[in-house]
Design a protein around this motif. Structure first.
Motif, mmCIF file in Angstrom:
data_model
loop_
_atom_site.group_PDB
_atom_site.id
_atom_site.type_symbol
_atom_site.label_atom_id
_atom_site.label_comp_id
_atom_site.label_asym_id
_atom_site.label_seq_id
_atom_site.Cartn_x
_atom_site.Cartn_y
_atom_site.Cartn_z
ATOM 1 N N VAL A 1 -61.823 9.696 24.727
ATOM 2 C CA VAL A 1 -60.892 10.783 24.985
ATOM 3 C C VAL A 1 -60.925 11.792 23.842
ATOM 4 N N PRO A 2 -61.239 13.056 24.127
ATOM 5 C CA PRO A 2 -61.179 14.088 23.077
ATOM 6 C C PRO A 2 -59.715 14.444 22.784
ATOM 7 N N TYR A 3 -59.396 14.595 21.513
ATOM 8 C CA TYR A 3 -58.036 15.003 21.125
ATOM 9 C C TYR A 3 -58.096 16.391 20.498
ATOM 10 N N SER A 4 -57.364 17.326 21.098
ATOM 11 C CA SER A 4 -57.405 18.714 20.627
ATOM 12 C C SER A 4 -56.071 19.178 20.056
ATOM 13 N N GLY A 5 -55.192 18.236 19.757
ATOM 14 C CA GLY A 5 -53.907 18.605 19.179
ATOM 15 C C GLY A 5 -52.772 18.654 20.181
ATOM 16 N N THR A 6 -53.073 18.508 21.454
ATOM 17 C CA THR A 6 -52.037 18.510 22.477
ATOM 18 C C THR A 6 -51.867 17.112 23.056
ATOM 19 N N GLU A 7 -50.709 16.857 23.617
ATOM 20 C CA GLU A 7 -50.380 15.538 24.156
ATOM 21 C C GLU A 7 -51.348 15.132 25.261
ATOM 22 N N TRP B 1 -49.945 10.010 24.744
ATOM 23 C CA TRP B 1 -50.297 9.771 23.343
ATOM 24 C C TRP B 1 -50.435 11.136 22.684
ATOM 25 N N ASN B 2 -49.659 11.344 21.629
ATOM 26 C CA ASN B 2 -49.625 12.661 20.983
ATOM 27 C C ASN B 2 -50.350 12.683 19.641
ATOM 28 N N GLY B 3 -51.217 11.704 19.422
ATOM 29 C CA GLY B 3 -51.977 11.686 18.180
ATOM 30 C C GLY B 3 -51.349 10.853 17.084
ATOM 31 N N GLN B 4 -50.310 10.076 17.416
ATOM 32 C CA GLN B 4 -49.667 9.259 16.386
ATOM 33 C C GLN B 4 -50.570 8.122 15.954
ATOM 34 N N THR B 5 -50.383 7.666 14.713
ATOM 35 C CA THR B 5 -51.176 6.568 14.166
ATOM 36 C C THR B 5 -50.255 5.483 13.629
ATOM 37 N N ASN B 6 -50.814 4.302 13.407
ATOM 38 C CA ASN B 6 -50.015 3.197 12.878
ATOM 39 C C ASN B 6 -49.533 3.468 11.457
ATOM 40 N N ILE C 1 -54.281 12.859 12.314
ATOM 41 C CA ILE C 1 -55.669 12.634 12.719
ATOM 42 C C ILE C 1 -56.384 13.973 12.862
ATOM 43 N N THR C 2 -57.684 13.902 12.877
ATOM 44 C CA THR C 2 -58.495 15.108 12.967
ATOM 45 C C THR C 2 -58.592 15.574 14.412
ATOM 46 N N GLU C 3 -58.317 16.858 14.613
ATOM 47 C CA GLU C 3 -58.444 17.417 15.958
ATOM 48 C C GLU C 3 -59.913 17.559 16.335
ATOM 49 N N ASP C 4 -60.134 17.685 17.642
ATOM 50 C CA ASP C 4 -61.491 17.812 18.187
ATOM 51 C C ASP C 4 -62.351 16.600 17.844
ATOM 52 N N GLU C 5 -61.713 15.437 17.774
ATOM 53 C CA GLU C 5 -62.434 14.192 17.534
ATOM 54 C C GLU C 5 -62.293 13.302 18.760
#
Length: 223
Positions: A105-111, A151-156, A161-165
Motif C-alpha cells: 500500500v502506498p502512503y501519501s500522507g492521507t488516511e 490507517w493514518n500513518g501511525q506507528t508503534n 513515517i516517510t510519505e510516498d513509501e
C-alpha cells in the motif's frame, strides 16, 4: 485529473493499416505468380512437360497465405472494435470508488481506508504493517464488526513515517484461539485514469495503485 488513454484504438488502427498493406502486397505477389506460371506453361518443352504437382503445391501455398492475410485483416477489425468499446466503457469508470486487493500500500500522507473481507468463521483479526525493509511499524487488533477500517500513518513508536513509501499490510484471522488464514486489505480508492495495455483495460487510482478490470470492484459506502 481524470483522463482516458485511448492506446487500444491507436494500436488497432496500426494493425488495420498493416493488414491492409499485407493484403495489397499479397495481391501483387499472386498476380506476379500467375504471370510467371503462365509463362512457364507457354515455354515448357512439350516432350518434357513440367510436373503438374508442382503447380498444385504452389497454388496451395498461395491459398494458405491468402487465408492467413484475410484472418489477420479480420483480427485487425475485431481489435479495432474492442478498442472502441474500451473507450466507451472507460468513461463509465472514471471517478468511480472501487476496492482493490493489495498487500502493498502506498502512503501519501492521507488516511488509508480499507475493508478486511474477513472469513465468516473469523471473530478476531490482527493487522500488521511493515516498511519496505520488513520492519514492523504498526500492529493492532481490528474490530471484525466494523465494515471499514483506516490507517493514518501511525506507528508503534509514535514516530512519523516517510510519505510516498510502500508499506506491506497483512491481516491474520482467528476463530477463538484457532488461526484461520492470512489476508490482504481491500483498499478503497477512486479511479482517476483509464487506459489499455495489450488489449486489457487498466485503471490508475488516487491511491497510486494500478489494476486491470478484473481486479477492481465497485464500492458503495453503506454508511
Amino acid at each position: 485529473m481524470s483522463t482516458v488513454t485511448n492506446t487500444t484504438s491507436t494500436q488497432s488502427a496500426q494493425q488495420t493499416t498493416n493488414s491492409s498493406a499485407a493484403t495489397q502486397q499479397f495481391g501483387e505477389e499472386f498476380t506476379n505468380f500467375i504471370k510467371l506460371l503462365t509463362a512457364q506453361v507457354q515455354n515448357q518443352d512439350p516432350l518434357s512437360p513440367m510436373d503438374s504437382t508442382q503447380f498444385v503445391d504452389q497454388l496451395a501455398t498461395f491459398s494458405s497465405l491468402e487465408q492467413q492475410v484475410q484472418t489477420n485483416s479480420s483480427l485487425g477489425s475485431i481489435s479495432s472494435l474492442i478498442g472502441d468499446l474500451h473507450t466507451m466503457f472507460a468513461s463509465e469508470w472514471l471517478g468511480e470508488t472501487v476496492t482493490i486487493e493489495s498487500s502493498w500500500v502506498p502512503y501519501s500522507g492521507t488516511e488509508i481506508r480499507y475493508l478486511t473481507n474477513a472469513p465468516e468463521s473469523a471473530d478476531s483479526a490482527y493487522l500488521t504493517v511493515r516498511n519496505s525493509d520488513g520492519e514492523l511499524i504498526w500492529s493492532e487488533q481490528l474490530d471484525t464488526e466494523d465494515s471499514v477500517h483506516t490507517w493514518n500513518g501511525q506507528t508503534n513508536t509514535g514516530e512519523s513515517i516517510t510519505e510516498d513509501e510502500l508499506f506491506e499490510f497483512s491481516i491474520d484471522y482467528y476463530s477463538g484461539s484457532e488461526y484461520i488464514s492470512l489476508g490482504a486489505p481491500q483498499l478503497i480508492t477512486t479511479i482517476t485514469e483509464v487506459g489499455s495495455e495489450n488489449g486489457t483495460l487498466r485503471f490508475g487510482t488516487s491511491s497510486h495503485l494500478s489494476a486491470d478490470l478484473y481486479s477492481v470492484t465497485k464500492y458503495r459506502d453503506e454508511g
